[in-house]
Write a protein that holds these residues in place. Sequence first.
Motif: not given
Length: 566
Positions: A55, A92, A124
Amino acid sequence: MEYLVLARKFRPQTFEDVAGQEHVVKTLRNSIGQGRVAHSFLFSGPRGVGKTSVARILAKSLNCEKGPTATPCNVCSNCREITNGSSLDVREIDGASNRGIDEIRELRENVKFAPAAAKYKIYIIDEVHMLTREAFNALLKTLEEPPAHVIFIFATTENHKVPATILSRCQCYDFRRISLREIAVNLGRVADAEGITISPSALQWIAEAGDGSMRDAQSIFDQVISYAGMDIKDDDVEESLGLADRKYLFRISEAVLQRKAGDCLIILEEAYLAGIDMKHFYQILVKHFRNLLLVKIAADGSSSFDIAPEQIEKIKIQVQAISRETLQRFAEILIAEEGSFLRSQEPRMKLETILVKMAYLEPIIPLAEIISTIENIEQRLQPGLPSAGCNSEPPYSTGNPVKETPADYSAKSGVVADTRKEDPSPLDTNHNTGDLKSLGSNFKKFIKKENEFLGRRIDSAEIISYENDCLTLGFPKNYIFLEEMTSTAQKEKLEQIAWNFFQKDAAIKIVTIEAENGNANGNGRKQINGLNDIKREAMNQPLLQKIMDEISDAKIIEIKVQTDKN
């Protein structure tokens, strides 16, 4: 400087560095090169196989100053910030900590704003399956039609918990467990980069302990380095990972395969006194017997299984003389007993009983070997009475044929005989019964043409007489199929065939004969009785009885005696 663990220090920074996920890497690289990048991705798979790393690499590929490109430079400010986790445009999010609807509402508000410095704003979300149902529902509309500058990348170890409405809006990629060989190769590169001396066998053990996870294997390697230093011996790895129990595996399996129950108990006693946890030992014992079975079945292709190469060679030697059926039975016993073993309050005693049961198990003989053994038994049988079917005399005939079936026969049997292609010449009612040998030979040949199964049974019969349209057949008293031949069903079949042969109604009478009755046929009857004794001995063979017990539908059709001519 703060120490960076190996799992972070050697984290993949480009698609080329990713191990064991070629199918994912190739698809993502091609989509970037063709300009067909989706707005949402779902990466699912076991822990530590590269989901979050891929990712990040994808985020760098899309936001690199030279991009979008499949080969991010890792030098520009965007790449460095994403690598360090400080990028304002790549967020994230921990799905377990931000699982409520309020956090998703905040995310929906933020996606409207343009990226600060990069081309895309990328979210993410790790362990996305931890989001609540309400949070998923709140995300649906944004996920289906996000702004052009927003890309979502979800990662999860349990994709079955992600709602289908989310899955249908994402490109889904399944990450695989990493093979033992690929993990070992990666650990070898790490050892070279760090200047660590370690043997290939030790690397294989560490890779095996990783259980398909690269991150777990690198963390274990870190632990071994802390224990043994920069020069790592095999003994250091065994002690650090608690692999002392593995040295007992081959000894126990050898004792089981050689059916030495006493040795099994002695080896298990040694392992117990050495402090081995019996429940953990049982788990690796199951896996070890699974490896024995796999190598036996696919010896040439066993390298494709996650088994260390040096173990494969030892296993090949150990299972060389053992049948696949026996190894499969051992594995089935261990699997079947696993539940009761784990519940047992005395795991050592339970494991002892399991090993004794396996050691005393009768070897399972393959079917091909059983057939070969039976053939050898047949060859050892002594020659008996020559088959009457070998007589090459022409069919017995006399008198004129009778064209029609008698009404009383048809009424009795309910069966109308078919016209034969080769009708033998029928016998006259006033037939001279002196030539009984020729009559018997032709009648047996005729029966074999009509019913081969019945013809084999009738081979041992002797034509005693043919008088007043009654054919008398004599069988030895110890004939193994005598009870079957005297049954009503078989007699009706014989009478129907007799009508076709004689072209008239003929009754069948079955009698038993003694070995000696004072006439010229006494020696022949002795031969018949001797032949039946041989056949009876063959039927009582333990191997044949085992086959009959195992195969419920099996039946003995014929027992042939091997002769020099055969």
